[in-house]
Design a protein around this motif. Structure first.
Motif, PDB file in Angstrom:
ATOM      1  N   PRO A  15       0.826  -1.205   0.000  1.00 17.86           N
ATOM      2  CA  PRO A  15       0.000   0.000   0.000  1.00 17.86           C
ATOM      3  C   PRO A  15       0.861   1.257   0.000  1.00 17.86           C
ATOM      4  N   LEU A  16       0.361   2.305  -0.614  1.00 14.75           N
ATOM      5  CA  LEU A  16       1.111   3.550  -0.719  1.00 14.75           C
ATOM      6  C   LEU A  16       1.460   4.100   0.661  1.00 14.75           C
ATOM      7  N   ARG A  17       0.553   3.936   1.621  1.00 14.48           N
ATOM      8  CA  ARG A  17       0.825   4.453   2.967  1.00 14.48           C
ATOM      9  C   ARG A  17       2.049   3.782   3.583  1.00 14.48           C
ATOM     10  N   ASP A  18       2.242   2.480   3.259  1.00 16.76           N
ATOM     11  CA  ASP A  18       3.409   1.769   3.782  1.00 16.76           C
ATOM     12  C   ASP A  18       4.691   2.265   3.115  1.00 16.76           C
ATOM     13  N   GLU A  19       4.614   2.588   1.825  1.00 14.38           N
ATOM     14  CA  GLU A  19       5.774   3.125   1.122  1.00 14.38           C
ATOM     15  C   GLU A  19       6.156   4.484   1.702  1.00 14.38           C
ATOM     16  N   VAL A  20       5.152   5.330   1.980  1.00 15.40           N
ATOM     17  CA  VAL A  20       5.418   6.636   2.578  1.00 15.40           C
ATOM     18  C   VAL A  20       6.003   6.460   3.975  1.00 15.40           C
ATOM     19  N   TYR A  21       5.469   5.514   4.725  1.00 15.70           N
ATOM     20  CA  TYR A  21       5.956   5.220   6.077  1.00 15.70           C
ATOM     21  C   TYR A  21       7.450   4.860   6.035  1.00 15.70           C
ATOM     22  N   ARG A  22       7.808   3.946   5.154  1.00 12.82           N
ATOM     23  CA  ARG A  22       9.210   3.530   5.064  1.00 12.82           C
ATOM     24  C   ARG A  22      10.095   4.667   4.563  1.00 12.82           C
ATOM     25  N   HIS A  23       9.564   5.481   3.639  1.00 14.97           N
ATOM     26  CA  HIS A  23      10.322   6.628   3.138  1.00 14.97           C
ATOM     27  C   HIS A  23      10.655   7.596   4.275  1.00 14.97           C
ATOM     28  N   LEU A  24       9.666   7.871   5.118  1.00 10.59           N
ATOM     29  CA  LEU A  24       9.894   8.788   6.232  1.00 10.59           C
ATOM     30  C   LEU A  24      10.866   8.204   7.252  1.00 10.59           C
ATOM     31  N   LEU A  25      10.709   6.926   7.553  1.00 15.39           N
ATOM     32  CA  LEU A  25      11.643   6.287   8.486  1.00 15.39           C
ATOM     33  C   LEU A  25      13.068   6.350   7.949  1.00 15.39           C
ATOM     34  N   ASP A  26      13.223   6.114   6.664  1.00 11.44           N
ATOM     35  CA  ASP A  26      14.542   6.155   6.054  1.00 11.44           C
ATOM     36  C   ASP A  26      15.154   7.552   6.183  1.00 11.44           C
ATOM     37  N   ARG A  27      14.366   8.579   5.949  1.00 11.03           N
ATOM     38  CA  ARG A  27      14.858   9.956   6.073  1.00 11.03           C
ATOM     39  C   ARG A  27      15.239  10.270   7.511  1.00 11.03           C
TER      40      ARG A  27
END
Length: 219
Positions: A15-27
Motif C-alpha cells: 500500500p502507498l501508505r506503507d511506502e510513505v511510512y518507510r520513506h519517512l523512516l529512512d529519512r
C-alpha cells in the motif's frame, strides 16, 4: 484493464501508505529529519507527488510508534531525544524481547546459520548507519522468529523504531561507522552449546548495557 489505454497495469506490491511510512523512516534514520522538526502532511504530499491521505496515514502510524508526536493544529513533529523515553522504552522492549526469546521453542541450526551470516555482513558494512541498523534489526527479527506469539512480535517491531532512532543519532554524532557483533557471537555460541539460559543472560545484559550507553550519551 485495457493495455492500450496508456495507463500502467502494474499493481503496487505494498500500500502507498506503507511506502510513505518507510520513506519517512529512512529519512529519519539517515538524519535528514532532525528532532524537533515539523512534518506537514500537505508539504510532504507535494514532495512525494501523492495525495494527503496515504501521507496522513503514515504520519499517524509513526505517531503510534512513538517516532512523531501530533501537534494539534500544526501537524506533526519529530520527537526530541529524551533520556526518560529511551530508558522507559528500552526497559519495556528489552523485557518483551527476552519474553519472546523464552517463548521460542527451539533455535534450529539453519536459523543460527542465518544469524551468523547477518553478522558477517554487518562486520563488512561500514560508513552506512542505516544499513547497519537494518542488519541489526534483521538479526533480532531472525533470532526471535520462532516465537509463536505473533502479537508480541508485532509489538516488538513497532517499539524497535524508538531505540533505533536514538542509536542512529548516537552513531552519527560519535562517528561510529559500524556496530559490534561481539555480543551476537556470544549469544550464538551459547545457543550452539545448548545453553539457552546463558544465551538469554548475555542477551539481556547487552540490552541493559546498550540502553545505559544511550542514556549516558544524551546526558
Amino acid at each position: 484493464m485495457n493495455s492500450n489505454s496508456g495507463v500502467s497495469t502494474s499493481i503496487p506490491r505494498t500500500p502507498l501508505r506503507d511506502e510513505v511510512y518507510r520513506h519517512l523512516l529512512d529519512r529519519i534514520h539517515r538524519g535528514e529529519l532532525t528532532p524537533g522538526v515539523r512534518v506537514q502532511d500537505t508539504a510532504l504530499a507535494t514532495q512525494l507527488g501523492v495525495s494527503r491521505t496515504p501521507v496522513r496515514e503514515a504520519l499517524l502510524r509513526l505517531a503510534r510508534d512513538g517516532v512523531l508526536e501530533a501537534d494539534m493544529g500544526r501537524g506533526f513533529r519529530l520527537r526530541p531525544l529524551a533520556r526518560d523515553e529511551i530508558r522507559e522504552v528500552g526497559a519495556i522492549l528489552g523485557a518483551l524481547e527476552a519474553l519472546a526469546f523464552e517463548l521460542s521453542p527451539d533455535f534450529p541450526e539453519e536459523r543460527l546459520a542465518r544469524l551468523a551470516e547477518l553478522d558477517r555482513t554487518l562486520e563488512q558494512t561500514r560508513g552506512d548507519v542505516a544499513a547497519c541498523l537494518d542488519l541489526e534489526d534483521e538479526w533480532h527479527r531472525v533470532l526471535l522468529a520462532g516465537c509463536p506469539n505473533r502479537r508480541l512480535l508485532e509489538l516488538i517491531g513497532r517499539l524497535r523504531q524508538v531505540p533505533r532512532r536514538y542509536l542512529s543519532a548516537y552513531m552519527r554524532a560519535a562517528g561510529r561507522l559500524t556496530l559490534s557483533t561481539a555480543p551476537h557471537g556470544k549469544v550464538l555460541h551459547a545457543l550452539r552449546q545448548g545453553d539457552r539460559a546463558g544465551a538469554l543472560k548475555v542477551f539481556e545484559h547487552q540490552w541493559r548495557r546498550g540502553i545505559a550507553e544511550l542514556e549516558a550519551w544524551i546526558s
